[in-house]
Design a protein around this motif. Sequence first.
Motif, PDB file in Angstrom:
ATOM      1  N   THR A 340      11.971   1.648  18.353  1.00  0.00           N
ATOM      2  CA  THR A 340      10.526   1.433  18.373  1.00  0.00           C
ATOM      3  C   THR A 340      10.230  -0.050  18.555  1.00  0.00           C
ATOM      4  N   PRO A 341       9.045  -0.398  19.049  1.00  0.00           N
ATOM      5  CA  PRO A 341       8.693  -1.817  19.153  1.00  0.00           C
ATOM      6  C   PRO A 341       8.801  -2.546  17.818  1.00  0.00           C
ATOM      7  N   TYR A 342       8.455  -1.882  16.723  1.00  0.00           N
ATOM      8  CA  TYR A 342       8.542  -2.536  15.410  1.00  0.00           C
ATOM      9  C   TYR A 342       9.989  -2.901  15.088  1.00  0.00           C
ATOM     10  N   ILE A 343      10.894  -1.949  15.229  1.00  0.00           N
ATOM     11  CA  ILE A 343      12.304  -2.231  14.939  1.00  0.00           C
ATOM     12  C   ILE A 343      12.839  -3.284  15.902  1.00  0.00           C
ATOM     13  N   THR A 344      12.468  -3.179  17.179  1.00  0.00           N
ATOM     14  CA  THR A 344      12.960  -4.117  18.182  1.00  0.00           C
ATOM     15  C   THR A 344      12.565  -5.552  17.850  1.00  0.00           C
ATOM     16  N   PHE A 345      11.285  -5.742  17.550  1.00  0.00           N
ATOM     17  CA  PHE A 345      10.775  -7.109  17.415  1.00  0.00           C
ATOM     18  C   PHE A 345      10.732  -7.626  15.975  1.00  0.00           C
ATOM     19  N   LYS A 346      10.778  -6.746  14.995  1.00  0.00           N
ATOM     20  CA  LYS A 346      10.718  -7.194  13.600  1.00  0.00           C
ATOM     21  C   LYS A 346      12.078  -7.171  12.906  1.00  0.00           C
ATOM     22  N   GLN A 347      13.011  -6.353  13.433  1.00  0.00           N
ATOM     23  CA  GLN A 347      14.309  -6.222  12.768  1.00  0.00           C
ATOM     24  C   GLN A 347      15.482  -6.675  13.627  1.00  0.00           C
ATOM     25  N   LEU A 348      15.429  -6.418  14.923  1.00  0.00           N
ATOM     26  CA  LEU A 348      16.570  -6.725  15.785  1.00  0.00           C
ATOM     27  C   LEU A 348      16.483  -8.083  16.460  1.00  0.00           C
ATOM     28  N   THR A 349      15.289  -8.577  16.682  1.00  0.00           N
ATOM     29  CA  THR A 349      15.104  -9.848  17.385  1.00  0.00           C
ATOM     30  C   THR A 349      14.874 -10.977  16.383  1.00  0.00           C
ATOM     31  N   PRO A 350      15.648 -12.060  16.472  1.00  0.00           N
ATOM     32  CA  PRO A 350      15.383 -13.203  15.579  1.00  0.00           C
ATOM     33  C   PRO A 350      13.935 -13.651  15.683  1.00  0.00           C
ATOM     34  N   GLN A 351      13.284 -13.802  14.543  1.00  0.00           N
ATOM     35  CA  GLN A 351      11.847 -14.074  14.539  1.00  0.00           C
ATOM     36  C   GLN A 351      11.499 -15.419  15.159  1.00  0.00           C
ATOM     37  N   ASP A 352      12.426 -16.377  15.092  1.00  0.00           N
ATOM     38  CA  ASP A 352      12.118 -17.690  15.680  1.00  0.00           C
ATOM     39  C   ASP A 352      12.182 -17.679  17.198  1.00  0.00           C
ATOM     40  N   ALA A 353      12.590 -16.535  17.773  1.00  0.00           N
ATOM     41  CA  ALA A 353      12.621 -16.415  19.235  1.00  0.00           C
ATOM     42  C   ALA A 353      11.324 -15.846  19.786  1.00  0.00           C
ATOM     43  N   LEU A 354      10.423 -15.445  18.896  1.00  0.00           N
ATOM     44  CA  LEU A 354       9.185 -14.801  19.318  1.00  0.00           C
ATOM     45  C   LEU A 354       7.976 -15.640  18.908  1.00  0.00           C
ATOM     46  N   PRO A 355       6.919 -15.654  19.740  1.00  0.00           N
ATOM     47  CA  PRO A 355       5.689 -16.371  19.365  1.00  0.00           C
ATOM     48  C   PRO A 355       5.067 -15.750  18.118  1.00  0.00           C
ATOM     49  N   GLU A 356       4.506 -16.586  17.275  1.00  0.00           N
ATOM     50  CA  GLU A 356       3.911 -16.108  16.029  1.00  0.00           C
ATOM     51  C   GLU A 356       2.775 -15.125  16.285  1.00  0.00           C
ATOM     52  N   ALA A 357       1.960 -15.405  17.313  1.00  0.00           N
ATOM     53  CA  ALA A 357       0.847 -14.506  17.631  1.00  0.00           C
ATOM     54  C   ALA A 357       1.360 -13.136  18.068  1.00  0.00           C
ATOM     55  N   PHE A 358       2.496 -13.115  18.755  1.00  0.00           N
ATOM     56  CA  PHE A 358       3.075 -11.850  19.202  1.00  0.00           C
ATOM     57  C   PHE A 358       3.558 -11.042  17.996  1.00  0.00           C
ATOM     58  N   ILE A 359       4.216 -11.694  17.051  1.00  0.00           N
ATOM     59  CA  ILE A 359       4.685 -11.000  15.847  1.00  0.00           C
ATOM     60  C   ILE A 359       3.504 -10.402  15.089  1.00  0.00           C
ATOM     61  N   THR A 360       2.414 -11.160  15.002  1.00  0.00           N
ATOM     62  CA  THR A 360       1.207 -10.652  14.341  1.00  0.00           C
ATOM     63  C   THR A 360       0.680  -9.408  15.049  1.00  0.00           C
ATOM     64  N   ALA A 361       0.702  -9.425  16.381  1.00  0.00           N
ATOM     65  CA  ALA A 361       0.233  -8.266  17.151  1.00  0.00           C
ATOM     66  C   ALA A 361       1.137  -7.055  16.934  1.00  0.00           C
ATOM     67  N   VAL A 362       2.448  -7.268  16.857  1.00  0.00           N
ATOM     68  CA  VAL A 362       3.387  -6.175  16.611  1.00  0.00           C
ATOM     69  C   VAL A 362       3.079  -5.509  15.267  1.00  0.00           C
ATOM     70  N   ASP A 363       2.700  -6.311  14.292  1.00  0.00           N
ATOM     71  CA  ASP A 363       2.372  -5.770  12.965  1.00  0.00           C
ATOM     72  C   ASP A 363       1.162  -4.839  12.992  1.00  0.00           C
ATOM     73  N   GLN A 364       0.331  -4.951  14.020  1.00  0.00           N
ATOM     74  CA  GLN A 364      -0.901  -4.151  14.091  1.00  0.00           C
ATOM     75  C   GLN A 364      -0.722  -2.819  14.816  1.00  0.00           C
ATOM     76  N   ILE A 365       0.455  -2.588  15.411  1.00  0.00           N
ATOM     77  CA  ILE A 365       0.678  -1.318  16.116  1.00  0.00           C
ATOM     78  C   ILE A 365       0.626  -0.169  15.108  1.00  0.00           C
ATOM     79  N   ASP A 366      -0.076   0.886  15.466  1.00  0.00           N
ATOM     80  CA  ASP A 366      -0.270   2.026  14.567  1.00  0.00           C
ATOM     81  C   ASP A 366       0.875   3.025  14.714  1.00  0.00           C
ATOM     82  N   TYR A 367       1.575   3.278  13.621  1.00  0.00           N
ATOM     83  CA  TYR A 367       2.673   4.251  13.602  1.00  0.00           C
ATOM     84  C   TYR A 367       2.384   5.400  12.638  1.00  0.00           C
TER      85      TYR A 367
END
Length: 578
Positions: A340-367
Amino acid sequence: MAAAVRAGRAHRGFISGTRRGSHSRTALKPQYDAIIIGAGHNGLIASAYLQKGGLKTAVLERRHVLGGAAVSEEIIPGFHFSRASYLLSLLRPHIYQDLELKKHGLKVYMRDPYSFTPMLEDGVGGQPPRSLLLGADLAMTQKEIRKFSEKDAKAYPDFLTYLERLACAIHPLLDAPPVDIPGLTQGSLRKRISALRSLKPLLKSGLKLGKNIPDFYELVTAPVMKVLNRWFESEPLRATLATDSVIGANTSPNNPGSGYVLLHHVMGELEKEKGAWGYVEGGMGGVSQSIACSARSLGADIFTDRDVERVLIGQDGCAKGVVLTDGTEVRSKVVLSNATPYITFKQLTPQDALPEAFITAVDQIDYTSPVTKINVAVDKLPNFLAAPNSADGKPGPHHQCSIHLNCESMEVLEEAYMEGQQGRPSSRPMIEMTIPSVLDPTLAPPGCHVMSLFIQFTPYLMEGRRAWTDEDRERFADTAFDWVERYAPGFKKSIVGKDILTPSDLERVFGLTGGNIFHGSMSLDQLYLARPLPSVADYRSPVKGLYLCGSGSHPGGGVMGAAGWNSALSVLADFKRL
C-alpha cells in the motif's frame, strides 16, 4: 471446533497445489534491473511485463505464499480457502491473453445464475419464503423480479444496457496511466507534445460516452439510492443491486459517490462475458500461480519468505535496491512496491528521502475498511428456507451464487452502515456468502464445502479505541452465524472450523493498511488523477527509481492487473528515455 481451527492454522503448507518452498528454487542474485516488493497479482503482472521488456526482475514476497490477497490456503485440514479475495472478474482481457494464463494453469468456473437474495418472511399458503435469483438468462431473471414488481421486470433490461454502456466507456481509462499533467504543463515543447499521447484514453472514453456523459457524471457522484430509486420500486431488487455499490467500501447507498463503486463492480469481463464473475479452480491462489508461472517462463525470479525491511537510497537520492530483514542487500536500477502507499512511504522508504509535505499527504489517505471476512468449513450445504435442498442433497442453482443475506431492503443496509459508524459491529450485518466448492470439487472433502462470508459493517477498532479481542471475534462470528441460521436452519451444526479476519487481521496478515481490500478507499477524491495522491498518480514516487505498482494506484483495487500493467509501462518508458 476451536481445536480444528488451531490445527488448520498449523497445517498450511499446501498452497494452491504447490508445496511451500517449491517456488523458490532459484537463488536470489545480488543485482537485478528491477525488484518488486510483494507478490500480489499486480506485482506478479508487473514482473512479467518488465521481463518481456528486457529487464531482469525479481519479486520478493514476505509471506510463505504467493498472491497477496489472491491466495489459496489450507487453513483447516482438507479445506482449501480463497482466504481473502474470493471472486474473479476484473482481470484485464489483454493481460489474460498476453501472459497466456490459461496455458499456465488458470481455470475458471463461470457462475450462472450469479446472485441469490432470500427473504426472511413467512411463506404464503404453505409456500417457502420468496427469493430473488439473478442470472444471464434474462427471461428467467425477469420472471424472478416479477415476484416483487411487474414494472421492475420490464425496466431491468434497459437498466443493464444503461450500466453496460457506461462501464464500456471506462475501459480505455483502466488500461493506461492517468493523463500526464506535469508533462503537459512543464518542460520543453518536445516533452509537452509527447505528453499529449496521455490524453488519448481520456478522449476515447469521452467519445464513447458521447451524449451519456451527464448519466455517467450522475452515477459516479450521486448516492446510488437516487439512481436505483429512479429505475426500480421493489426493495429486494434495489437492495440487491445496491450491495455492489457498498461491497468492501465504508459507505452506504445514501452516500454521494456510492454509484461509482457499483459501476466499478460491473465493468469486468470474464471469458468474454461482460460483468461476469467466476470461481478460480483451486481458489484465488490459482490466478496468482498462473501469473507467476507465466512470469517465470519469461525469466522472472520469484521468491517467498523474503521480507523487505527498507528501500536502499543512494547518495544521489535515487532508489538502488532493497535491504531484507535478515540484512541481505539486493541491488537494482529500479524498485516497484506492490505494498500500500502507506507501507511504501511510511515504513519502507527512509523518511529523510521524502519531502515533508508529501509525508503529510500520505498520512491523509483514507484506508477505512468495514469488512470482516469469515472463512467457514462445513460438512453439508446450507438448506435455505427460501430454496429448500433437493432430496438427493445436490447443490441447487442458487448455491453457486453470491448469496445476499440481510439485504431485503435499503433500510436494512443503511441501519447496518450506521451502526458500524458508531464503532461497533453491525448487529444485523450485510453478508455476502459464496460457496465455491459447489462448482470446484478440489476445495473440500467429498460432501463438505468451503464457504466465504464477506461481512459489513465492522470497525477497525472496537468503539473507536481498542483492538479486537478473541472474545470480540467469536462474539461477532456468532452474530453472523445466527443470521445465517435464520435463513438456513441447521447451518451452525454443519460448521467444522472457521477463520475470522477483522479489518485489523486483514492488515496484519495481508498488509492491507486499515484492512482496506482496495489499498485505499475508492472514493472520488482517491481515483484517477488523485490515486493515491495527485503527485504520484503516474506510479512514479518522489524518489527517482521508486514506483508504485499496487492497487493503491490507478485504477484501484479489484481491477485485477491494471496497476501492474500500467506501472510496468511507466518503468519501461523511463528506461527507454535513459
